[in-house]
Design an enzyme around this catalytic site. Sequence first.
Site, PDB file in Angstrom:
ATOM      1  N   ARG A 111      -1.354  -6.115  -8.470  1.00 40.91           N
ATOM      2  CA  ARG A 111      -0.198  -6.967  -8.196  1.00 40.91           C
ATOM      3  C   ARG A 111       0.003  -8.011  -9.279  1.00 40.91           C
ATOM      4  NH1 ARG A 111      -2.461  -8.233  -2.377  1.00 40.91           N
ATOM      5  NH2 ARG A 111      -4.243  -8.274  -3.784  1.00 40.91           N
TER       6      ARG A 111
ATOM      7  N   SER B 269      -2.590  -7.891   2.802  1.00 47.47           N
ATOM      8  CA  SER B 269      -2.930  -7.760   4.226  1.00 47.47           C
ATOM      9  C   SER B 269      -3.332  -9.122   4.786  1.00 47.47           C
ATOM     10  CB  SER B 269      -4.093  -6.780   4.407  1.00 47.47           C
ATOM     11  OG  SER B 269      -3.739  -5.510   3.946  1.00 47.47           O
TER      12      SER B 269
ATOM     13  N   LYS C 227     -15.169  -8.730   3.584  1.00 45.62           N
ATOM     14  CA  LYS C 227     -14.116  -8.990   4.572  1.00 45.62           C
ATOM     15  C   LYS C 227     -14.576  -8.704   5.990  1.00 45.62           C
ATOM     16  CE  LYS C 227     -10.362  -7.852   1.358  1.00 45.62           C
ATOM     17  NZ  LYS C 227      -9.357  -6.851   1.024  1.00 45.62           N
TER      18      LYS C 227
ATOM     19  N   HIS D  68       0.847  -1.210   0.000  1.00 43.73           N
ATOM     20  CA  HIS D  68       0.000   0.000   0.000  1.00 43.73           C
ATOM     21  C   HIS D  68       0.873   1.246   0.000  1.00 43.73           C
ATOM     22  CE1 HIS D  68      -2.983  -2.708   2.295  1.00 43.73           C
ATOM     23  NE2 HIS D  68      -3.555  -2.469   1.125  1.00 43.73           N
TER      24      HIS D  68
HETATM   25  O1  PNS Z   1      -8.473  -3.116   0.036  1.00 44.21           O
HETATM   26  P1  PNS Z   1      -9.722  -3.651  -0.606  1.00 44.21           P
HETATM   27  O2  PNS Z   1     -10.517  -4.463   0.395  1.00 44.21           O
HETATM   28  O3  PNS Z   1      -9.457  -4.396  -1.870  1.00 44.21           O
HETATM   29  O4  PNS Z   1     -10.581  -2.371  -0.987  1.00 44.21           O
HETATM   30  C1  PNS Z   1     -11.873  -2.520  -1.517  1.00 44.21           C
HETATM   31  C2  PNS Z   1     -12.692  -1.246  -1.269  1.00 44.21           C
HETATM   32  C3  PNS Z   1     -12.775  -0.976   0.223  1.00 44.21           C
HETATM   33  C4  PNS Z   1     -12.023  -0.082  -1.982  1.00 44.21           C
HETATM   34  C5  PNS Z   1     -14.112  -1.483  -1.861  1.00 44.21           C
HETATM   35  O5  PNS Z   1     -14.716  -2.558  -1.218  1.00 44.21           O
HETATM   36  C6  PNS Z   1     -14.995  -0.230  -1.758  1.00 44.21           C
HETATM   37  O6  PNS Z   1     -14.883   0.658  -2.590  1.00 44.21           O
HETATM   38  N1  PNS Z   1     -15.885  -0.180  -0.722  1.00 44.21           N
HETATM   39  C7  PNS Z   1     -16.757   0.956  -0.501  1.00 44.21           C
HETATM   40  C8  PNS Z   1     -18.189   0.623  -0.936  1.00 44.21           C
HETATM   41  C9  PNS Z   1     -18.258   0.712  -2.443  1.00 44.21           C
HETATM   42  O7  PNS Z   1     -18.312   1.792  -3.015  1.00 44.21           O
HETATM   43  N2  PNS Z   1     -18.184  -0.460  -3.101  1.00 44.21           N
HETATM   44  C10 PNS Z   1     -17.958  -0.586  -4.523  1.00 44.21           C
HETATM   45  C11 PNS Z   1     -19.187  -0.487  -5.326  1.00 44.21           C
HETATM   46  S1  PNS Z   1     -18.708  -0.852  -6.973  1.00 44.21           S
END
Ligand code: PNS
Length: 161
Positions: A90, A128, A41, A17
């Site tokens: 990645r 993570s 998660k 990150h």
């Molecule tokens: O680190 P991650 O878990 O891959 O990040 C994913 C994250 C948190 C960016 C994604 O789940 C997110 O954008 N969550 C907020 C809710 C939302 O807008 N979801 C996407 C709709 S397409």
Amino acid sequence: MAKALCPGSFDPLTYGHMDVIERAARVFDQVYVTIFQNDAKNPLFTVQERVEMCREAVAHLPNVTVDAYHGLLVEYAKRQGISIVVKGLRAVSDFEYEFQMAQMNRRLDAELETFFMIARPEHAYLSSSIVKTIARFGGSVTGLVPPHVESRLLRKFGRSV
Ligand code: PNS
């Protein structure tokens, strides 16, 4: 002023990150590292703990702000006047999931662009989840996460520091 959003669960923040955040901070005027909820998660750290770990990690970057938001990414971006989302890739295995999110976010807000940054090869295997697994079973995560994150992991799993 070009603003970018580095969204994620950051549970916890890793050097993978950090690489994306530092590179984004060189390209954009202002970078928002924002902790969102990922419904898929079950987090180990509270939002407050994750905010604190991210704040400490980016303290040396004057144009980076750490925040948390409960809601849609597109909603947050609009509120902050952000039109670019930066995500790290990645491996090909990340692509399908990131592609789906980028397409859906664009459907929700046609003005929002997603830029992908290719992770450094040394971070290709870093996540993570894998860091949490290693720490849970007593393995060393030195060099995978900043030292203050390592201490928090050790404390979380009842190993003193
Ligand atoms: O680190 P991650 O878990 O891959 O990040 C994913 C994250 C948190 C960016 C994604 O789940 C997110 O954008 N969550 C907020 C809710 C939302 O807008 N979801 C996407 C709709 S397409």
